[in-house]
Design an enzyme around this catalytic site. Structure first.
Site, short mmCIF file in Angstrom:
data_model
loop_
_atom_site.label_atom_id
_atom_site.label_comp_id
_atom_site.label_asym_id
_atom_site.label_seq_id
_atom_site.Cartn_x
_atom_site.Cartn_y
_atom_site.Cartn_z
N LYS A 73 11.40 -4.01 -2.18
CA LYS A 73 12.24 -3.04 -2.86
C LYS A 73 13.13 -2.31 -1.87
O LYS A 73 14.13 -1.71 -2.26
CB LYS A 73 11.34 -2.00 -3.58
CG LYS A 73 10.36 -2.57 -4.56
CD LYS A 73 9.41 -1.46 -5.02
CE LYS A 73 8.32 -2.07 -5.90
NZ LYS A 73 7.27 -1.08 -6.19
N ASP B 9 15.86 -4.44 4.60
CA ASP B 9 15.81 -3.05 5.03
C ASP B 9 15.46 -2.97 6.51
O ASP B 9 16.12 -2.28 7.28
CB ASP B 9 14.82 -2.24 4.18
CG ASP B 9 13.41 -2.85 4.11
OD1 ASP B 9 13.19 -3.98 4.61
OD2 ASP B 9 12.52 -2.20 3.54
N ASP C 148 10.66 -5.97 11.41
CA ASP C 148 9.69 -5.34 12.32
C ASP C 148 9.00 -6.44 13.14
O ASP C 148 9.51 -6.85 14.17
CB ASP C 148 8.72 -4.51 11.46
CG ASP C 148 7.69 -3.75 12.27
OD1 ASP C 148 7.82 -3.65 13.50
OD2 ASP C 148 6.71 -3.25 11.67
N PHE D 94 8.87 4.72 13.24
CA PHE D 94 8.54 4.49 11.83
C PHE D 94 9.46 5.37 11.00
O PHE D 94 9.48 6.59 11.16
CB PHE D 94 7.08 4.78 11.51
CG PHE D 94 6.73 4.33 10.12
CD1 PHE D 94 6.28 3.04 9.88
CD2 PHE D 94 6.90 5.18 9.03
CE1 PHE D 94 6.01 2.60 8.58
CE2 PHE D 94 6.64 4.74 7.72
CZ PHE D 94 6.19 3.45 7.51
N ASP E 48 10.03 3.25 2.63
CA ASP E 48 8.96 4.05 2.04
C ASP E 48 7.77 4.21 2.98
O ASP E 48 7.59 3.46 3.94
CB ASP E 48 8.47 3.39 0.75
CG ASP E 48 7.67 2.11 1.04
OD1 ASP E 48 8.18 1.23 1.76
OD2 ASP E 48 6.51 2.01 0.59
N ARG F 276 11.65 6.81 -0.65
CA ARG F 276 12.79 5.89 -0.68
C ARG F 276 14.07 6.62 -1.04
O ARG F 276 15.16 6.20 -0.65
CB ARG F 276 12.56 4.79 -1.74
CG ARG F 276 11.41 3.86 -1.45
CD ARG F 276 11.47 2.67 -2.41
NE ARG F 276 10.20 1.95 -2.48
CZ ARG F 276 9.82 1.02 -1.60
NH1 ARG F 276 10.59 0.71 -0.59
NH2 ARG F 276 8.66 0.41 -1.73
P1 IMP Z 1 7.73 -7.56 9.13
O1 IMP Z 1 9.04 -7.76 9.87
O2 IMP Z 1 7.18 -8.84 8.58
O3 IMP Z 1 6.73 -6.81 9.97
O4 IMP Z 1 7.95 -6.72 7.83
C1 IMP Z 1 8.82 -5.70 7.72
C2 IMP Z 1 8.35 -4.86 6.54
O5 IMP Z 1 7.39 -3.90 7.00
C3 IMP Z 1 9.48 -4.07 5.97
O6 IMP Z 1 10.15 -4.78 4.93
C4 IMP Z 1 8.78 -2.83 5.48
O7 IMP Z 1 8.27 -3.03 4.19
C5 IMP Z 1 7.66 -2.64 6.45
N1 IMP Z 1 8.04 -1.70 7.54
C6 IMP Z 1 8.09 -1.98 8.85
N2 IMP Z 1 8.49 -0.92 9.57
C7 IMP Z 1 8.72 0.07 8.67
C8 IMP Z 1 9.18 1.43 8.80
O8 IMP Z 1 9.48 1.96 9.88
N3 IMP Z 1 9.27 2.14 7.64
C9 IMP Z 1 8.97 1.61 6.42
N4 IMP Z 1 8.55 0.34 6.26
C10 IMP Z 1 8.41 -0.42 7.38
MG MG Z 2 10.37 -4.69 2.89
#
Ligand code: IMP
Ligand code: MG
Length: 190
Positions: free
Chosen positions: A40, A96, A99, A147, A154, A160
């Site tokens: 989302k 969005d 990470d 973060f 969120d 959000r």
């Molecule tokens: P990854 O790259 O597979 O670790 O996934 C990234 C997802 O982790 C994002 O789409 C968010 O849902 C969540 N996420 C990672 N860092 C943050 C943050 O700083 N704030 C909010 N959500 C985060």
């Molecule tokens: Mg996400």
């Protein structure tokens, strides 16, 4: 009470998103891309980004859930798939935040099996400090290791709708008191 600081203001976000729109326009001039927003978190970014792109484009949505495990496995699942075929299309994945990169890595591999003509990635936030997989990221709004909440991002479903991006100082404190940043909303009113 957990604390947070505004890291990127509404104005900074507006200017950066406008530039991203121009960059994408340059990439995709004369074509009709489909922007694939990952639900989302990216909906607010998408809404501003498409209005910064003076180009004919389609929008579609995909939702992914990751299995929570430590260490992170990268096992993810599509919980809502695209409505339209992307075969022969120029796809822009709108994220969005990237990470660990595991989610995007899975998404790229999955969409690439569907015969798109091209796939680009445009993410509002790029966080490289915790990277596990190294998916290709073409356009980045902001780099940070913090973060963040707000502008679509969120913490356990909250925040959000903050119009700016705020960095959480004390994540453990927020985990203990997930509603603890609601005082932030009063700063945005009026
Ligand atoms: P990854 O790259 O597979 O670790 O996934 C990234 C997802 O982790 C994002 O789409 C968010 O849902 C969540 N996420 C990672 N860092 C943050 C943050 O700083 N704030 C909010 N959500 C985060
Ligand atoms: Mg996400």
């Amino acid at each position: 009470m957990p604390q947070a600081d505004i890291l990127f203001t509404e104005e900074q976000i507006r200017n950066r998103v406008a530039q991203l729109g121009r960059d994408l326009l340059e990439d995709l001039e004369g074509r009709r891309p489909v922007l694939v927003a990952v639900l989302k978190g990216s909906v607010i970014f998408l809404a501003d980004l498409i209005r910064a792109m003076t180009i004919d484009c389609d929008v579609d949505f995909i939702a992914i859930s990751s299995y929570q495990s430590e260490p992170k496995t990268g096992v993810v699942r599509i919980v809502k798939d695209l409505e339209e075929s992307i075969e022969g299309r120029d796809v822009v994945i709108v994220e969005d935040i990237v990470d660990t990169g595991l989610t995007l890595n899975y998404l790229l591999r999955t969409l690439e099996t569907r015969g798109p003509s091209s796939v680009r990635v445009c993410t509002l936030i790029n966080k490289t400090v915790r990277r596990i997989a190294e998916p290709r990221v073409d356009h980045v709004g902001f780099e940070t290791g913090e973060f963040l909440v707000g502008y679509g991002l969120d913490f356990k479903g909250r925040y959000r709708n903050l119009p700016f991006l705020a960095a959480v100082d004390d994540l453990a404190g927020l985990a203990a008191d997930p509603a603890g940043l609601t005082g932030f909303f009063s700063r945005t009113a009026g």
